[in-house]
Design a protein around this motif. Structure first.
Motif, PDB file in Angstrom:
ATOM      1  N   THR A 180       0.591  -1.342   0.202  1.00  0.00           N
ATOM      2  CA  THR A 180       0.079   0.332  -0.083  1.00  0.00           C
ATOM      3  C   THR A 180       0.823   1.021   0.151  1.00  0.00           C
ATOM      4  N   ASP A 181       0.174   2.538  -0.244  1.00  0.00           N
ATOM      5  CA  ASP A 181       0.738   3.615  -0.626  1.00  0.00           C
ATOM      6  C   ASP A 181       1.325   3.582   1.166  1.00  0.00           C
ATOM      7  N   GLU A 182       0.977   3.958   2.145  1.00  0.00           N
ATOM      8  CA  GLU A 182       1.330   3.622   3.577  1.00  0.00           C
ATOM      9  C   GLU A 182       2.117   2.927   4.133  1.00  0.00           C
ATOM     10  N   GLU A 183       2.551   1.658   3.272  1.00  0.00           N
ATOM     11  CA  GLU A 183       3.106   0.327   3.610  1.00  0.00           C
ATOM     12  C   GLU A 183       4.509   1.325   3.249  1.00  0.00           C
ATOM     13  N   PHE A 184       4.755   1.155   1.690  1.00  0.00           N
ATOM     14  CA  PHE A 184       5.583   2.140   0.604  1.00  0.00           C
ATOM     15  C   PHE A 184       6.614   2.966   1.473  1.00  0.00           C
ATOM     16  N   ARG A 185       5.589   4.011   1.771  1.00  0.00           N
ATOM     17  CA  ARG A 185       6.068   5.130   2.319  1.00  0.00           C
ATOM     18  C   ARG A 185       7.010   5.484   4.050  1.00  0.00           C
ATOM     19  N   LYS A 186       6.209   4.280   4.605  1.00  0.00           N
ATOM     20  CA  LYS A 186       7.019   3.824   6.613  1.00  0.00           C
ATOM     21  C   LYS A 186       8.327   3.008   6.002  1.00  0.00           C
ATOM     22  N   ALA A 187       8.523   2.315   4.780  1.00  0.00           N
ATOM     23  CA  ALA A 187      10.088   2.019   4.760  1.00  0.00           C
ATOM     24  C   ALA A 187      10.907   2.999   4.080  1.00  0.00           C
ATOM     25  N   LEU A 188      10.306   3.957   3.517  1.00  0.00           N
ATOM     26  CA  LEU A 188      11.527   5.093   3.019  1.00  0.00           C
ATOM     27  C   LEU A 188      11.637   6.067   4.253  1.00  0.00           C
ATOM     28  N   ASP A 189      10.343   6.463   4.971  1.00  0.00           N
ATOM     29  CA  ASP A 189      10.244   7.017   5.943  1.00  0.00           C
ATOM     30  C   ASP A 189      11.635   6.631   6.317  1.00  0.00           C
ATOM     31  N   ILE A 190      11.162   5.464   7.380  1.00  0.00           N
ATOM     32  CA  ILE A 190      12.586   4.662   8.511  1.00  0.00           C
ATOM     33  C   ILE A 190      13.740   4.808   7.641  1.00  0.00           C
ATOM     34  N   ASN A 191      13.878   4.390   6.167  1.00  0.00           N
ATOM     35  CA  ASN A 191      15.518   4.119   5.450  1.00  0.00           C
ATOM     36  C   ASN A 191      15.932   5.414   5.246  1.00  0.00           C
ATOM     37  N   LEU A 192      15.273   6.112   4.488  1.00  0.00           N
ATOM     38  CA  LEU A 192      15.874   7.689   3.844  1.00  0.00           C
ATOM     39  C   LEU A 192      15.307   8.497   4.206  1.00  0.00           C
ATOM     40  N   PHE A 193      14.729   8.820   4.557  1.00  0.00           N
ATOM     41  CA  PHE A 193      14.174  10.659   5.407  1.00  0.00           C
ATOM     42  C   PHE A 193      14.744  10.263   6.860  1.00  0.00           C
ATOM     43  N   GLY A 194      14.715   9.109   7.448  1.00  0.00           N
ATOM     44  CA  GLY A 194      15.281   9.191   8.935  1.00  0.00           C
ATOM     45  C   GLY A 194      16.971   9.722   8.923  1.00  0.00           C
ATOM     46  N   THR A 195      17.413   8.920   7.822  1.00  0.00           N
ATOM     47  CA  THR A 195      18.491   8.845   7.432  1.00  0.00           C
ATOM     48  C   THR A 195      18.937  10.578   7.487  1.00  0.00           C
ATOM     49  N   VAL A 196      17.992  10.532   6.355  1.00  0.00           N
ATOM     50  CA  VAL A 196      18.859  12.559   6.196  1.00  0.00           C
ATOM     51  C   VAL A 196      18.675  13.318   7.258  1.00  0.00           C
ATOM     52  N   ASN A 197      17.501  13.262   7.970  1.00  0.00           N
ATOM     53  CA  ASN A 197      16.980  13.558   9.647  1.00  0.00           C
ATOM     54  C   ASN A 197      18.190  13.601  10.376  1.00  0.00           C
ATOM     55  N   VAL A 198      19.389  13.484  10.508  1.00  0.00           N
ATOM     56  CA  VAL A 198      20.326  12.809  10.876  1.00  0.00           C
ATOM     57  C   VAL A 198      21.517  13.440  10.801  1.00  0.00           C
ATOM     58  N   ILE A 199      21.485  13.132   9.010  1.00  0.00           N
ATOM     59  CA  ILE A 199      22.539  13.598   8.658  1.00  0.00           C
ATOM     60  C   ILE A 199      22.845  15.487   8.766  1.00  0.00           C
ATOM     61  N   ARG A 200      21.603  16.237   8.230  1.00  0.00           N
ATOM     62  CA  ARG A 200      20.821  17.875   8.523  1.00  0.00           C
ATOM     63  C   ARG A 200      21.250  17.824   9.743  1.00  0.00           C
ATOM     64  N   ALA A 201      20.747  16.785  10.932  1.00  0.00           N
ATOM     65  CA  ALA A 201      20.727  17.464  11.819  1.00  0.00           C
ATOM     66  C   ALA A 201      21.845  17.718  12.645  1.00  0.00           C
ATOM     67  N   SER A 202      22.749  17.083  12.362  1.00  0.00           N
ATOM     68  CA  SER A 202      24.565  16.451  12.769  1.00  0.00           C
ATOM     69  C   SER A 202      24.847  17.771  11.800  1.00  0.00           C
ATOM     70  N   MET A 203      24.879  18.418  10.393  1.00  0.00           N
ATOM     71  CA  MET A 203      25.683  18.899  10.009  1.00  0.00           C
ATOM     72  C   MET A 203      26.511  19.899  10.249  1.00  0.00           C
ATOM     73  N   ALA A 204      25.259  20.281  11.501  1.00  0.00           N
ATOM     74  CA  ALA A 204      25.816  21.980  12.133  1.00  0.00           C
ATOM     75  C   ALA A 204      27.289  21.994  13.085  1.00  0.00           C
ATOM     76  N   GLN A 205      26.874  20.911  13.719  1.00  0.00           N
ATOM     77  CA  GLN A 205      28.543  20.873  14.597  1.00  0.00           C
ATOM     78  C   GLN A 205      29.140  20.345  13.607  1.00  0.00           C
ATOM     79  N   PHE A 206      29.203  19.708  12.303  1.00  0.00           N
ATOM     80  CA  PHE A 206      29.853  19.303  12.224  1.00  0.00           C
ATOM     81  C   PHE A 206      30.635  20.220  11.380  1.00  0.00           C
ATOM     82  N   ARG A 207      30.172  21.506  11.086  1.00  0.00           N
ATOM     83  CA  ARG A 207      30.619  22.662  10.457  1.00  0.00           C
ATOM     84  C   ARG A 207      31.234  22.884  11.326  1.00  0.00           C
ATOM     85  N   LYS A 208      30.968  23.299  11.906  1.00  0.00           N
ATOM     86  CA  LYS A 208      31.746  24.315  13.583  1.00  0.00           C
ATOM     87  C   LYS A 208      33.010  23.377  13.503  1.00  0.00           C
TER      88      LYS A 208
END
Length: 277
Positions: free
Chosen positions: A98-126
């Motif tokens: 289903t649309d919900e199932e497919f999006r759940k897989a990408l939300d965790i595997n892909l967008f969860g990863t993107v969230n962590v990267i974006r949040a970490s970058m400010a400190q890494f840049r500093k």
């Protein structure tokens, strides 16, 4: 310890994340470890000291991820390594999901990863330093039967890591995508496998489900060795952008790339025919 680092590890209550967290703590590193289930995380790690910061976190919530990274920096005084380990998979063909199932897989595997990267970058840049370790899979290069949503997310993680490597090179931030084969964690256990709720008989996804379940406890890869290589990776002065772990993963990926090259060459005449004359 002279090489003590500050780590942020997602999906740390079980499997590879738990093994890595325990190894890091036992060797004197500082670890902020996250899980949706804080009680399970604390219980499974089985250790309470100033080196361990357990955080309850839904990595799909970008605001909460940013708060968790900020909490880590404030508690430990910095951040050296962000490990995107949390993973999720549905077994089911693209039509079955289903649309919900497919999006759940990408939300965790892909967008969860993107969230962590974006949040970490400010400190890494500093700091003008930082390591990002994205746990993908051999499925980041090779499609598997009836796991299309998982494959899509892991292919995306490979490209995402390559893009980040280009963007962050001048900032001394070094990302690596790790491509494990089959390691003996609980990823294939019954509680970790998720099956599409609306199966279609022609796809025989139930057989795929059973085939994955039957491999549980028989995987050839030693997860302790994998965890150790992740620690070694963080200590490399010039880490690779791609790191394959496991003989099975290495063979499958190399075979697939050889097949791709053969196909490209077979249709090379068409590929080169599309410019203006």
């Amino acid at each position: 310890m002279s090489n003590q680092k500050i780590w942020f590890v997602t999906g740390a209550s079980k499997g590879m994340g738990l093994l890595l967290t325990k190894l890091l703590l036992n060797t004197g590193h500082k670890v902020a470890a996250t899980s949706r289930n804080l009680g399970l995380l604390k219980s499974n790690v089985g250790l309470e000291n100033d080196l361990f910061l357990p955080i309850e976190l839904d990595i799909t919530n970008s605001r909460d991820v940013k708060l968790a990274i900020n909490q880590t920096v404030q508690y430990f005084g910095g951040l050296d390594v962000a490990v995107n380990n949390a993973g999720f998979s549905f077994i089911g063909s693209l039509e079955e999901l289903t649309d919900e199932e497919f999006r759940k897989a990408l939300d965790i595997n892909l967008f969860g990863t993107v969230n962590v990267i974006r949040a970490s970058m400010a400190q890494f840049r500093k700091q003008r330093s930082g390591r990002v370790i994205n746990i993908a899979s051999a499925a980041g290069y090779i499609a598997g039967l009836n796991i299309g949503s998982y494959v899509a997310s892991k292919f995306a993680i490979v490209g995402l890591t390559e893009a980040l490597a280009l963007e962050a090179k001048h900032l001394n931030i070094k990302p690596t995508v790790v491509l494990p084969g089959s390691f003996r964690t609980n990823f294939l256990d019954e509680g970790s496998l998720n099956y599409a709720k609306t199966p279609i008989a022609e796809y025989e996804s139930a057989d795929t489900y059973r085939s994955y379940a039957e491999r549980a406890g028989k995987q050839p890869g030693d997860p302790q060795k994998l965890a150790l290589e992740l620690v070694n990776l963080a200590n490399m002065e010039n880490p690779p952008v791609h790191l394959i772990l496991g003989p099975d993963s290495f063979k499958m990926i190399m075979d697939k790339r050889a097949q791709d090259l053969e196909e490209f060459e077979a249709f090379k005449k068409i590929s080169l025919s599309t410019n203006f004359e």
